[in-house]
Scaffold this motif. Structure first.
Motif, PDB file in Angstrom:
ATOM      1  N   ASP A   1      22.439  24.527  26.913  1.00 37.55           N
ATOM      2  CA  ASP A   1      21.888  25.343  25.832  1.00 37.55           C
ATOM      3  C   ASP A   1      20.405  25.590  26.050  1.00 37.55           C
TER       4      ASP A   1
ATOM      5  N   LYS B   1      19.399  21.828  17.921  1.00 41.05           N
ATOM      6  CA  LYS B   1      20.168  21.117  18.947  1.00 41.05           C
ATOM      7  C   LYS B   1      21.449  20.518  18.359  1.00 41.05           C
TER       8      LYS B   1
ATOM      9  N   THR C   1      21.411  19.546  27.736  1.00 36.88           N
ATOM     10  CA  THR C   1      20.363  20.213  26.978  1.00 36.88           C
ATOM     11  C   THR C   1      18.998  19.946  27.579  1.00 36.88           C
TER      12      THR C   1
END
Length: 189
Positions: A81, A90, A109
């Motif tokens: 992401d 998040k 991430t």
């Protein structure tokens, strides 16, 4: 880090967010030979990515566009992401990825500030979660941070993927103190 598992292999990558960083990462993945699905809610960002991809000549991989997270992660081995590095954003994207991606998908991430242990504690696949800190650009170097539940196979797959991109990777346990842990001490009155 948890024990043995079948060695996952990264071939298909979902990139969530086609802003400057996400778009650049998706293009680097396609140039390195991966099948990439790039998702963004802004069609203009996807058009920019298509134009930049066309300018690459004949990349080794392929790049597809998606307007939904579900379409992006449908076949993903790895989902990365590029949402803002703030807890609420998040948590929201990790929750979406966890619900929509196949069980095999590793969740990754980029985060300079958040605990991957916290994020992993909010999904059903904590053994398949990692965070990266540093430069994901070819020639860059990152720390791959992992929660206690991460498996050796997940870490090997992420290291191999990053190596194929030309990114140096050093794995280490999450150094950040989890902020979302529940208070385990109960007041007895």
């Amino acid at each position: 880090m948890s024990g043995a598992e079948a060695q996952p292999c990264v071939r298909a990558v979902a990139v969530i967010g086609a802003g400057t960083a996400g778009r650049g990462f998706a293009l680097a993945c396609a140039a390195a030979g991966f099948h990439v699905v790039l998702e963004d809610v802004m069609p203009a960002n996807l058009r920019k990515a298509e134009a930049e991809f066309a300018g690459l000549g004949a990349p080794a991989g392929r790049l597809e566009m998606a307007l939904t997270v579900e379409d992006a992660v449908r076949e993903a081995d790895l989902a990365v992401d590029f949402v803002p590095d703030e807890l609420e954003s998040k948590l929201e994207i990790f929750s979406l990825l966890d619900r929509m991606a196949p069980p095999k998908t590793i969740l990754c991430t980029p985060s300079e500030a958040l605990s991957i242990t916290d994020l992993a504690s909010c999904v059903y696949r904590p053994e398949r979660c990692v965070a990266v800190r540093g430069s994901l650009a070819p020639g860059g170097a990152v720390k791959v941070l992992y929660p206690p539940a991460a498996t050796a196979g997940t870490l090997r797959a992420v290291e191999g993927f990053l190596g194929a991109l030309g990114v140096g990777a050093q794995t280490e346990p999450d150094p950040d103190a989890p902020a979302l842990m529940k208070n385990l001490v109960r007041n007895q009155t």
